[in-house]
Write an enzyme that holds these catalytic residues in place. Structure first.
Site, PDB file in Angstrom:
ATOM      1  N   GLY A  47       0.739  -1.332  -0.114  1.00 34.04           N
ATOM      2  CA  GLY A  47       0.190   0.089   0.069  1.00 34.04           C
ATOM      3  C   GLY A  47       1.078   0.842  -0.121  1.00 34.04           C
ATOM      4  CB  CYS A 256     -26.759  -8.386 -17.114  1.00 39.17           C
ATOM      5  SG  CYS A 256     -26.313  -8.741 -18.304  1.00 39.17           S
ATOM      6  CB  CYS A 259     -25.118 -13.194 -19.018  1.00 37.05           C
ATOM      7  SG  CYS A 259     -25.025 -12.190 -17.689  1.00 37.05           S
ATOM      8  CB  CYS A 281     -22.087  -7.850 -17.609  1.00 41.32           C
ATOM      9  SG  CYS A 281     -23.323  -8.954 -16.617  1.00 41.32           S
ATOM     10  CB  CYS A 287     -21.625 -10.448 -19.746  1.00 44.59           C
ATOM     11  SG  CYS A 287     -22.711 -10.060 -20.690  1.00 44.59           S
TER      12      CYS A 287
END
Lengths: 317, 231, 260
Positions: A47, A256, A259, A281, A287
């Site tokens: 980080g 979606c 899908c 998506c 997807c």
């Protein structure tokens, strides 16, 4: 990145000939070594932003030059590369980056998340969970999460050094005061390994939980700002929040349109001039795979897909 | 008679640098012992240093030499040498001083100014204000003025606010500089009565009383500050 | 005011050079709990340098600063690490700047300005922070409806009061103030002085106030340092220094005040 580096790699992609006159993966070996050293340091201090000698790339700053340089420093002839932009494999930015690496390395390209060894991304983490051994490389425009409130770089560095992070919560406080909830949707700050606050790059906060204890190695490159940071596999990544306003991800009432997924991050698309809209998506590979497993697309879905393609092609930066 | 205050060998010279270093030799070797229940009137011609001496006793002026010993919270403290923190503690608990001038923050109501000494000592705001009201009533300050800042008051009213601030708490020592100067007859009588009550309680008072009648009514003895040497 | 047996702060021989130039030299004084110390002197006399050195915004060239900390007992500021100094500055100390724009975060709301010190100390409960924000806005006489407004929309007097609230929210014991009433209208100044006096009494707060306004000194401070060319020329009880100044420079300062 696997195996010894071969200076004359064998061709993997038959359609595009390897560009003459460039070193493997565009950057010279000295630069790649410098970046790899920076990456090692970044992985050792999860980080923490490490400065590096960012180079000019054949793409403009802001197009992901930080991520490209990390990819270039790591990629080997046996790697399989996936590049996504806003979750899509086929947008201008993703295609440009892929072309660069195909021309200068000849590595194999994939759209399948689970097949890739290196995934360079802008704005998303794939829906398909990443595995051990995979590396995800984020393109980062602004690596400093504290900058919004404290523009002085020496001061923010000091704040990181002393873990003096009250200021980061000021932003969340402002959100709640103004919107009644934490409204930060992108670049939602995280605490890495209980020590450094880092920017997850402009991914939606929907993706933040995927960063926590991820089996894959996460690398972040900011080309313009010359900073690299990293999150090693299985590192604790906590999204900042208040006790009485805990961190939450976005949810949709819709599914979606292509899908039918209710679990993935959805993009809202304007379908026609009448203002009709639908949700699909954002992760095109996810997807696609769901649709292949399921039934074939209906004619209305084909229309939707076309709208999606048009829209995404337009908004690439 | 218990001694409350003892001034020893007080000398005070003013050097005025802005006037070419001119020296004013005001107090020469002054000695004073003050006991509980005494009211000492400072005498001598105008300009002899009566007010200067009062201010030395209050530690408002710093003498060139000598000591001012004050019996404060069970011990003797020399305010000539003491740290400001301790001097202020002496002023909070032991010595009250009524000057001819009122210096207050604008905007603060008269009632709060009078109540402040009690509040500073830890009394609740309500209780302090109640006591301040009693005193202002006795001093004939009209109720309509209580919530007004005294910066706009007349000289007589300001003087009574000043007196009220010092009489609201039973200091063991009171220093009074012309406490009745700008008062009419009626209010002068009230103030004399209040001071007498304080003396009767055992308060030790040193005052400059220009008005002969007031002086003769209040003083238990007179003291000439131009007197040099051991008392 | 509670009488204390120990001072809060003891400064011994504090000196700050900028290269060859003297910022302040041989500064020594004590400050007691609940006490207000004034620092006066002409512009360039080292008053602000003194404040910045005292709070370790600048490191002193020489000298010792001892502080009796509530949490850590007697500490020598010179021996503390930078993070310990920072912690001290946001818990037990406060700093009020002459220009509130330097002491506040102008890009976040008034409430966030007040809440920041709490968040820096690890308070992670929005509701509790919000409650403190409301309480302190009220205490410094700012309408609580303004909590979500940006400081940019506040008047000069309000900004200064907001800055004070931002500092006092963690109930510090010592607050340094650089010309807190500078640039304010006279009526606004009076209100601020009154507020400061009340806060000092309520929290047994110690203040160090740098000012060039002798009226502020007279009404607010207990103890006074008179500075010239980076050095203290005279110090002591405030009314003693104003009414019986001994040093030629103090006499000049006092005599230069325009009487109303």
């Amino acid at each position: 990145m696997r195996g010894p580096l071969k200076l004359q790699p064998k061709m993997k992609s038959k359609s595009v000939p390897l560009q003459e006159g460039y070193n493997f993966a565009y950057l010279d070996e000295g630069t790649k070594r410098m970046i790899r050293r920076t990456l090692l340091k970044a992985i050792a201090i999860p980080g923490h932003q490490i400065p590096f000698g960012s180079r000019e790339m054949p793409l403009p700053l802001g197009w992901g030059t930080g991520g490209i340089q990390i990819t270039a420093a790591l990629i080997g002839p046996d790697d399989i590369l996936k590049v996504i932009d806003q979750g899509a494999d086929d947008t201008t930015n993703a295609i440009s980056i892929k072309k660069l690496f195909v021309k200068t390395t000849g590595v194999q390209i994939t759209e399948r998340t689970e097949k890739a060894t290196l995934i360079q991304t802008r704005h998303r983490i794939p829906e398909t969970p990443l595995k051990e051994g995979q590396v995800i490389i984020y393109q980062v425009p602004i690596p400093e999460p504290l900058r919004f409130l404290e523009p002085r770089e020496p001061e923010t560095r000091k704040m990181h050094a002393l873990a003096d992070y009250g200021l980061m919560y000021v932003k969340l406080y402002e959100d709640i005061s103004t919107h009644g909830r934490i409204a930060t949707a992108f670049m939602y700050p995280v605490l890495v390994h209980h020590r450094y606050i880092a920017s997850p790059s402009p991914i939606p906060r929907f993706d933040n939980p995927k960063m926590d204890r991820m089996p894959a190695l996460q690398l972040f490159g900011a080309g313009r700002e010359k900073r690299i940071y990293a999150i090693p596999p299985y590192t604790t990544v906590k999204s900042l929040d208040f006790e009485d306003y805990p961190f939450e991800i976005e949810k949709w009432d819709q599914q979606c349109a292509l899908c039918g997924s209710r679990e993935s991050y959805l993009d809202e698309i304007i379908k026609d001039d009448q203002g009709g809209r639908l949700f699909v998506c954002s992760d095109t590979d996810y997807c696609q795979q769901r649709r292949e497993k399921g039934k074939n697309a209906s004619p209305s879905e084909v229309v939707a897909m076309k709208a999606v393609r048009r829209k995404k092609g337009d908004e690439t930066t | 008679m218990e001694t409350r205050l003892q001034a020893e060998d007080i000398q005070k010279t003013f050097i005025l640098y802005l006037q070419g270093g001119k020296k004013l030799n005001v107090l020469k070797r002054v000695y004073l012992t003050l006991g509980a229940g005494e009211c000492v009137a400072l005498t001598g011609p105008s300009g002899i240093g009566k007010s200067t001496f009062l201010r030395v006793l209050y530690a408002n002026y710093k003498p060139d030499s000598g000591r001012v010993l004050v019996f404060h919270r069970g011990q003797w403290i020399n305010t000539v040498e003491a740290d400001p923190y301790h001097i202020l503690d002496v002023r909070r608990y032991t010595i009250g001083y009524v000057s001819q001038f009122l210096r207050v923050i604008p905007r603060v109501p008269a009632l709060d100014i009078v109540a402040e000494p009690l509040q500073r000592l830890g009394l609740s705001p309500d209780e302090s204000r109640l006591q301040a009201q009693d005193l202002l009533r006795r001093l004939n300050i009209p109720e309509s003025l209580w919530e007004v800042s005294p910066t706009t008051f007349s000289g007589g009213e300001q003087q009574r606010i000043n007196l009220a601030r010092s009489l609201i708490y039973p200091y063991s020592i009171l220093l009074l500089d012309e406490p009745t100067a700008s008062l009419d007859e009626k209010n002068r009588a009230v103030v004399i009565q209040l001071i007498r009550e304080a003396v009767a309680r055992g308060t030790a008072i040193v005052g400059v009383f220009h008005d002969r009648e007031v002086r003769e009514t209040l003083a238990t003895r007179e003291f000439d500050v131009s007197t040099e040497g051991t008392e | 005011m509670i009488f204390s047996k120990e001072p809060l702060l003891k400064v011994m021989g504090m000196t700050k050079y900028f290269g060859d130039r003297v910022g302040c030299r041989d500064i020594s004084f004590e400050l007691w709990p609940g006490e207000v110390l004034g620092i006066v002197g002409e512009s360039g006399s080292g008053k602000t340098t003194l404040l910045n050195t005292l709070s370790y915004h600048l490191e002193p060239t020489r000298g010792i600063i001892l502080y009796w900390s509530e949490q850590q007992g007697l500490v020598d500021l010179g021996q503390l690490s930078e993070s310990q100094i920072r912690y001290l500055m946001r818990t037990e100390w406060g700093m009020v700047r002459q220009n509130p724009r330097e002491g506040l975060r102008m890009r976040v709301s008034a409430g966030a300005n007040i809440g920041e010190r709490l968040m820096a100390l690890g308070v992670r409960h929005y509701g509790r922070i919000r409650k403190e924000v409301q309480k302190w806005l009220e205490r410094v006489e700012i309408d609580t409806d303004r909590a979500n407004d940006l400081p940019e929309t506040f008047s000069g007097g309000m900004l200064q009061r907001l800055q004070i609230a931002r500092n006092l929210v963690t109930q510090p014991r010592l607050v340094l103030m650089d010309e807190p009433t500078g640039g304010l209208d006279v009526s606004v100044q009076a209100r601020l002085l009154d507020l400061l006096r009340a806060l000092v009494a309520e929290f047994n707060l110690s203040l160090i106030v740098v000012t060039h306004d002798l009226a502020v000194v007279r009404l607010l401070t207990h103890r006074l340092l008179v500075m010239r060319h980076g050095e203290i020329v005279e110090s002591g009880l405030t009314d003693q220094l104003l009414d019986d100044p001994h040093h030629p420079y103090t006499q000049l300062l006092v005599s230069s005040v325009i009487q109303v």
